[in-house]
Design a protein around this motif. Structure first.
Motif, PDB file in Angstrom:
ATOM      1  N   THR A   1       0.956  -1.164  -0.176  1.00 44.44           N
ATOM      2  CA  THR A   1      -0.085  -0.002   0.081  1.00 44.44           C
ATOM      3  C   THR A   1       0.935   1.360  -0.147  1.00 44.44           C
ATOM      4  O   THR A   1       2.094   1.280   0.278  1.00 44.44           O
ATOM      5  CB  THR A   1      -0.948   0.041   1.265  1.00 44.44           C
ATOM      6  OG1 THR A   1      -0.080   0.243   2.580  1.00 44.44           O
ATOM      7  CG2 THR A   1      -1.568  -1.335   1.365  1.00 44.44           C
ATOM      8  N   LYS A   2       0.386   2.394  -0.157  1.00 40.80           N
ATOM      9  CA  LYS A   2       1.055   3.766  -0.285  1.00 40.80           C
ATOM     10  C   LYS A   2       1.489   3.873   1.180  1.00 40.80           C
ATOM     11  O   LYS A   2       2.667   4.545   1.190  1.00 40.80           O
ATOM     12  CB  LYS A   2       0.315   4.839  -0.744  1.00 40.80           C
ATOM     13  CG  LYS A   2       0.043   4.605  -2.278  1.00 40.80           C
ATOM     14  CD  LYS A   2      -0.794   5.858  -2.830  1.00 40.80           C
ATOM     15  CE  LYS A   2      -0.975   5.726  -4.337  1.00 40.80           C
ATOM     16  NZ  LYS A   2      -1.528   7.015  -4.709  1.00 40.80           N
ATOM     17  N   GLU A   3       0.850   3.500   2.065  1.00 42.33           N
ATOM     18  CA  GLU A   3       1.203   3.816   3.570  1.00 42.33           C
ATOM     19  C   GLU A   3       2.473   3.016   3.929  1.00 42.33           C
ATOM     20  O   GLU A   3       3.145   3.708   4.657  1.00 42.33           O
ATOM     21  CB  GLU A   3      -0.044   3.620   4.346  1.00 42.33           C
ATOM     22  CG  GLU A   3      -1.114   4.509   4.141  1.00 42.33           C
ATOM     23  CD  GLU A   3      -2.060   4.299   3.084  1.00 42.33           C
ATOM     24  OE1 GLU A   3      -2.090   3.065   2.534  1.00 42.33           O
ATOM     25  OE2 GLU A   3      -2.802   5.089   2.475  1.00 42.33           O
ATOM     26  N   ILE A   4       2.253   1.940   3.669  1.00 43.48           N
ATOM     27  CA  ILE A   4       3.545   0.928   3.877  1.00 43.48           C
ATOM     28  C   ILE A   4       4.711   1.550   3.181  1.00 43.48           C
ATOM     29  O   ILE A   4       5.886   1.584   3.763  1.00 43.48           O
ATOM     30  CB  ILE A   4       3.156  -0.483   3.573  1.00 43.48           C
ATOM     31  CG1 ILE A   4       2.177  -1.151   4.459  1.00 43.48           C
ATOM     32  CG2 ILE A   4       4.553  -1.243   3.704  1.00 43.48           C
ATOM     33  CD1 ILE A   4       1.651  -2.424   4.187  1.00 43.48           C
ATOM     34  N   ALA A   5       4.507   1.834   1.796  1.00 42.33           N
ATOM     35  CA  ALA A   5       5.706   2.206   1.240  1.00 42.33           C
ATOM     36  C   ALA A   5       6.273   3.406   1.915  1.00 42.33           C
ATOM     37  O   ALA A   5       7.497   3.438   1.818  1.00 42.33           O
ATOM     38  CB  ALA A   5       5.170   2.493  -0.466  1.00 42.33           C
ATOM     39  N   LYS A   6       5.385   4.533   2.223  1.00 40.57           N
ATOM     40  CA  LYS A   6       5.949   5.651   2.663  1.00 40.57           C
ATOM     41  C   LYS A   6       6.348   5.394   4.019  1.00 40.57           C
ATOM     42  O   LYS A   6       7.647   5.947   4.234  1.00 40.57           O
ATOM     43  CB  LYS A   6       4.834   6.616   2.738  1.00 40.57           C
ATOM     44  CG  LYS A   6       4.931   8.113   3.524  1.00 40.57           C
ATOM     45  CD  LYS A   6       3.925   9.151   3.243  1.00 40.57           C
ATOM     46  CE  LYS A   6       4.661  10.215   3.933  1.00 40.57           C
ATOM     47  NZ  LYS A   6       3.769  11.279   3.513  1.00 40.57           N
ATOM     48  N   GLY A   7       5.987   4.458   4.744  1.00 40.25           N
ATOM     49  CA  GLY A   7       6.489   4.206   6.126  1.00 40.25           C
ATOM     50  C   GLY A   7       8.099   3.512   5.974  1.00 40.25           C
ATOM     51  O   GLY A   7       8.896   3.768   6.837  1.00 40.25           O
ATOM     52  N   VAL A   8       8.122   2.918   4.976  1.00 44.32           N
ATOM     53  CA  VAL A   8       9.595   2.055   4.885  1.00 44.32           C
ATOM     54  C   VAL A   8      10.629   3.003   4.348  1.00 44.32           C
ATOM     55  O   VAL A   8      11.671   3.210   5.038  1.00 44.32           O
ATOM     56  CB  VAL A   8       9.324   0.877   3.763  1.00 44.32           C
ATOM     57  CG1 VAL A   8      10.734   0.364   3.308  1.00 44.32           C
ATOM     58  CG2 VAL A   8       8.578  -0.233   4.333  1.00 44.32           C
ATOM     59  N   VAL A   9      10.229   3.999   3.558  1.00 41.90           N
ATOM     60  CA  VAL A   9      11.043   4.925   2.999  1.00 41.90           C
ATOM     61  C   VAL A   9      11.400   5.930   4.176  1.00 41.90           C
ATOM     62  O   VAL A   9      12.433   6.200   4.245  1.00 41.90           O
ATOM     63  CB  VAL A   9      10.538   5.667   1.800  1.00 41.90           C
ATOM     64  CG1 VAL A   9      11.482   6.717   1.212  1.00 41.90           C
ATOM     65  CG2 VAL A   9      10.616   4.459   0.485  1.00 41.90           C
ATOM     66  N   GLU A  10      10.242   6.413   4.875  1.00 43.85           N
ATOM     67  CA  GLU A  10      10.666   7.126   5.924  1.00 43.85           C
ATOM     68  C   GLU A  10      11.755   6.720   6.906  1.00 43.85           C
ATOM     69  O   GLU A  10      12.544   7.264   7.559  1.00 43.85           O
ATOM     70  CB  GLU A  10       9.233   7.669   6.542  1.00 43.85           C
ATOM     71  CG  GLU A  10       8.587   8.669   5.571  1.00 43.85           C
ATOM     72  CD  GLU A  10       7.457   9.199   6.381  1.00 43.85           C
ATOM     73  OE1 GLU A  10       6.980   8.822   7.489  1.00 43.85           O
ATOM     74  OE2 GLU A  10       6.605  10.103   5.611  1.00 43.85           O
ATOM     75  N   ALA A  11      11.199   5.418   7.261  1.00 42.94           N
ATOM     76  CA  ALA A  11      12.107   4.542   8.186  1.00 42.94           C
ATOM     77  C   ALA A  11      13.733   4.701   7.693  1.00 42.94           C
ATOM     78  O   ALA A  11      14.486   4.653   8.516  1.00 42.94           O
ATOM     79  CB  ALA A  11      11.585   3.234   8.449  1.00 42.94           C
ATOM     80  N   ILE A  12      13.764   4.148   6.365  1.00 41.35           N
ATOM     81  CA  ILE A  12      15.260   4.440   5.900  1.00 41.35           C
ATOM     82  C   ILE A  12      15.871   5.613   6.033  1.00 41.35           C
ATOM     83  O   ILE A  12      16.984   5.793   6.523  1.00 41.35           O
ATOM     84  CB  ILE A  12      15.279   3.743   4.404  1.00 41.35           C
ATOM     85  CG1 ILE A  12      14.938   2.322   4.467  1.00 41.35           C
ATOM     86  CG2 ILE A  12      16.631   4.063   3.758  1.00 41.35           C
ATOM     87  CD1 ILE A  12      14.605   1.728   2.838  1.00 41.35           C
ATOM     88  N   ALA A  13      14.962   6.722   5.784  1.00 40.52           N
ATOM     89  CA  ALA A  13      15.606   8.071   5.574  1.00 40.52           C
ATOM     90  C   ALA A  13      15.937   8.502   7.062  1.00 40.52           C
ATOM     91  O   ALA A  13      16.781   9.467   7.236  1.00 40.52           O
ATOM     92  CB  ALA A  13      14.630   9.072   5.101  1.00 40.52           C
ATOM     93  N   ARG A  14      15.288   8.011   7.933  1.00 40.08           N
ATOM     94  CA  ARG A  14      15.469   8.598   9.300  1.00 40.08           C
ATOM     95  C   ARG A  14      16.626   7.706  10.079  1.00 40.08           C
ATOM     96  O   ARG A  14      17.001   8.340  11.203  1.00 40.08           O
ATOM     97  CB  ARG A  14      14.231   8.390  10.287  1.00 40.08           C
ATOM     98  CG  ARG A  14      13.040   9.459   9.785  1.00 40.08           C
ATOM     99  CD  ARG A  14      11.879   9.278  10.654  1.00 40.08           C
ATOM    100  NE  ARG A  14      11.078  10.219  10.128  1.00 40.08           N
ATOM    101  CZ  ARG A  14       9.596  10.331  10.431  1.00 40.08           C
ATOM    102  NH1 ARG A  14       8.983   9.241  11.133  1.00 40.08           N
ATOM    103  NH2 ARG A  14       8.989  11.191   9.779  1.00 40.08           N
ATOM    104  N   LEU A  15      16.973   6.720   9.610  1.00 42.14           N
ATOM    105  CA  LEU A  15      18.069   5.878  10.506  1.00 42.14           C
ATOM    106  C   LEU A  15      19.308   6.632  10.350  1.00 42.14           C
ATOM    107  O   LEU A  15      19.726   7.157   9.335  1.00 42.14           O
ATOM    108  CB  LEU A  15      18.026   4.597   9.657  1.00 42.14           C
ATOM    109  CG  LEU A  15      17.246   3.387  10.085  1.00 42.14           C
ATOM    110  CD1 LEU A  15      17.166   2.392   9.024  1.00 42.14           C
ATOM    111  CD2 LEU A  15      17.098   3.023  11.414  1.00 42.14           C
ATOM    112  N   SER A  16      19.917   6.832  11.496  1.00 41.83           N
ATOM    113  CA  SER A  16      21.312   7.498  11.447  1.00 41.83           C
ATOM    114  C   SER A  16      22.172   6.659  10.709  1.00 41.83           C
ATOM    115  O   SER A  16      23.243   7.241  10.410  1.00 41.83           O
ATOM    116  CB  SER A  16      21.719   7.719  12.970  1.00 41.83           C
ATOM    117  OG  SER A  16      22.024   6.463  13.539  1.00 41.83           O
TER     118      SER A  16
END
Length: 137
Positions: free
Chosen positions: A54-69
């Motif tokens: 889903t778009k929500e899952i996709a966005k969540g995964v990409v945001e998680a990757i982007a936020r990881l230090s």
């Protein structure tokens, strides 16, 4: 800490908790693996994940990757064009070279050409090979 570029199809295989490759995603989240990405890669992740989930899952995964230090955001200023059969795959190669990644993790046969190229040297591991490496750590 391992520094890798993860092909989109391998990311898809690593996300489900019941996947035999889920340890890759878990290790990314535990800061044991650094993902090397750029805008093109993140956009592809989001596009393909949205198609498959889903778009929500996709966005969540990409945001998680982007936020990881531990995520390494690396633009590629040199485009080698090493993969001719599917030029879209070159974004992963160029990112791997620019970020000095240890490996590209991919089962895509288009990456096989990299075995024949001496410079820049980019090592591609199939997801199964990479799993064996992290399991032996």
């Amino acid at each position: 800490m391992r520094r890798i570029v993860l092909d989109t199809n391998c990311l898809l295989q690593a996300l489900p908790t019941r996947s035999p490759y889920h340890k890759i995603w878990a290790d990314v989240l535990k800061h044991k693996i650094s993902l090397c990405v750029n805008t093109e890669i993140l956009n592809e992740y989001e596009e393909i994940l949205a198609e498959k989930t889903t778009k929500e899952i996709a966005k969540g995964v990409v945001e998680a990757i982007a936020r990881l230090s531990t995520t390494i955001y690396q633009d590629a200023y040199i485009h080698f064009g090493l993969i001719t059969q599917d030029a879209d795959d070159n974004k992963f190669v160029d990112c791997a070279v620019a970020a000095d990644a240890e490996y590209i993790v991919s089962n895509d046969k288009h990456f096989n050409i990299l075995k024949e190229i001496e410079w820049p040297k980019v090592i591609v591991l199939k997801i199964q090979e990479f799993m064996r490496q992290i399991d032996s750590d």
